[in-house]
Write a protein that holds these residues in place. Structure first.
Motif, short mmCIF file in Angstrom:
data_model
loop_
_atom_site.label_atom_id
_atom_site.label_comp_id
_atom_site.label_asym_id
_atom_site.label_seq_id
_atom_site.Cartn_x
_atom_site.Cartn_y
_atom_site.Cartn_z
N TRP A 234 7.91 4.88 -3.26
CA TRP A 234 7.78 6.22 -2.68
C TRP A 234 6.77 7.05 -3.48
N ARG A 237 3.12 5.79 -2.84
CA ARG A 237 2.61 5.94 -1.47
C ARG A 237 2.64 7.38 -0.97
N ALA A 238 3.57 8.19 -1.48
CA ALA A 238 3.70 9.55 -0.95
C ALA A 238 3.16 10.62 -1.87
N VAL A 239 3.09 10.35 -3.17
CA VAL A 239 2.75 11.40 -4.13
C VAL A 239 1.40 11.16 -4.80
N ALA A 340 7.80 15.25 -1.23
CA ALA A 340 6.51 14.86 -1.80
C ALA A 340 5.61 16.06 -2.12
#
Length: 390
Positions: A234, A237-239, A340
């Motif tokens: 996570w 990929r998100a931050v 995020a």
């Protein structure tokens, strides 16, 4: 003491807790210990206790054998993972030859051995409320298969942990949150006391934040452990993508054993992501980074790596779950972020604000010295065991 592994080196949370407990208990009691591990490790265990035995770890069961065990039993998978007739024989032999006040099992994988011990002598040290962990997994796992597996294991763990807590004279929990969960699970038949995770604070030199390390972020943890793997995915990929766009000097060090293939590939394609794999000593990384990132989406217990970072003067950015069970205040001892966009803003602020990093570093060190050093936990440990003498 029944241990899932010889507690050296101090490279996992379980080993850190077990090592600290052995030292703490050995100061007041005569402690014997049986642990899994190679025979060469017996001398290391013997230095910590009065009498030591090391039993070879059971081989990892094939998927078909695990499926058969699950089908033929109502026990959860975790009750089978470290089941060993050799360790059971060693325990029974020791019980016949000595009069032990209590026998303490460290973690859910060792709890099954307590049924070889008279009920009045059983102590279960719950490193996590495992049923809660699997219940959370059943809702957040990335695949339908994992969600189904966790749903099955959650129910079995709930029944197994209820029995273990009810059938033990004392259960230790690492936080008040876990103690509440286990007490509610067991009902009036269980006695649960809190004995938090601790560390030897002096073993982690305090390093004040330095300007040249401002963009370095640290993710620390065993990467084949599902909560760590899911939170790392996570984060990347998100931050990281929006963070890298706004803070070009940002860089992530992913430090931990058994990194998944996708993370290794990410590091191979982006120089700003350094994937180290297992390291014997994480302290050099603690000293060269500006923040520990704890984007935990699932999990339980308390994070030893958070205590280590706080002791080292490394500020933390975390979800609320990542700091669950610790008496740490968001804004004072760590930076709280959930979604995020909050993570991106929190990391931007921390990287760009030396005064904030310095304040969090001082507060974090003071917190662990005051609350989570093993010397500070000695009276709490004695109080937890005091009722056994009545």
């Amino acid at each position: 003491m029944l241990l899932p592994a010889v507690p050296v080196p101090l490279d996992t949370g379980a080993r850190i807790r077990n090592h600290g407990l052995l030292r703490l208990l050995a100061a007041d009691h005569e402690v014997d210990a049986i642990a899994f591990g190679p025979s060469a490790a017996e001398s290391a265990l013997a230095r910590l206790v009065h009498r030591a035995a090391v039993v070879p770890s059971p081989p990892r069961r094939a998927a078909m054998r695990r499926a058969l065990d699950v089908a033929r039993s109502d026990l959860p998978d975790m009750a089978w993972r470290l089941w060993s007739p050799a360790l059971l024989d060693t325990l029974r032999c020791w019980l016949e030859g000595e009069r032990y006040g209590v026998v303490q099992a460290e973690g859910i994988e060792m709890a099954r051995y307590l049924y070889a011990v008279p009920p009045a002598q059983r102590i279960y040290d719950a490193h996590n409320a495992e049923f809660l962990l699997q219940r959370r997994f059943s809702k957040t796992a990335s695949s339908a298969y994992l969600r189904l597996y966790s749903r099955l294991q959650w129910r079995r763990l709930e029944r197994f942990e209820r029995r273990v807590v009810q059938d033990s004279r004392l259960t230790l929990a690492v936080s008040q949150h876990d103690a509440n969960q286990l007490s509610a699970l067991a009902g009036p038949g269980g006695t649960v006391q809190v004995l938090p995770n601790g560390i030897d604070v002096a073993a982690y030199p305090f390093t004040p934040p330095r300007p040249e390390q401002a963009g370095n972020l640290l993710f620390l943890g065993k990467l084949d452990f599902r909560p760590n793997a899911e939170s790392a995915e996570w984060l990347v990929r998100a931050v990281l993508r929006p963070l890298f766009e706004s803070v070009p000097e940002a860089r992530l060090f992913a430090v931990g054993a058994n990194p998944p293939r996708w993370l290794v590939a990410a590091g191979q394609h982006d120089a700003r992501i350094a994937v180290t794999g297992y390291v014997a000593d994480e302290r050099p990384y603690l000293a060269r980074c500006a923040a520990l990132v704890l984007p935990m989406l699932t999990g339980g217990g308390t994070r030893l790596k958070a205590l280590i970072a706080l002791a080292s003067g490394l500020p933390i950015v975390s979800t609320r779950l990542g700091m669950e069970g610790l008496d740490a205040e968001p804004g004072e001892d760590y930076v709280l972020a959930e979604a995020a966009p909050e993570w991106v803003r929190a990391l931007q602020r921390l990287i760009g604000d030396p005064a904030l990093r310095a304040r969090l570093a001082r507060n974090g060190r003071a917190l662990v010295e005051r609350r989570y050093d093993w010397s500070a936990l000695r009276d709490q440990a004695r109080a937890a065991y005091a009722g056994l003498e009545e």
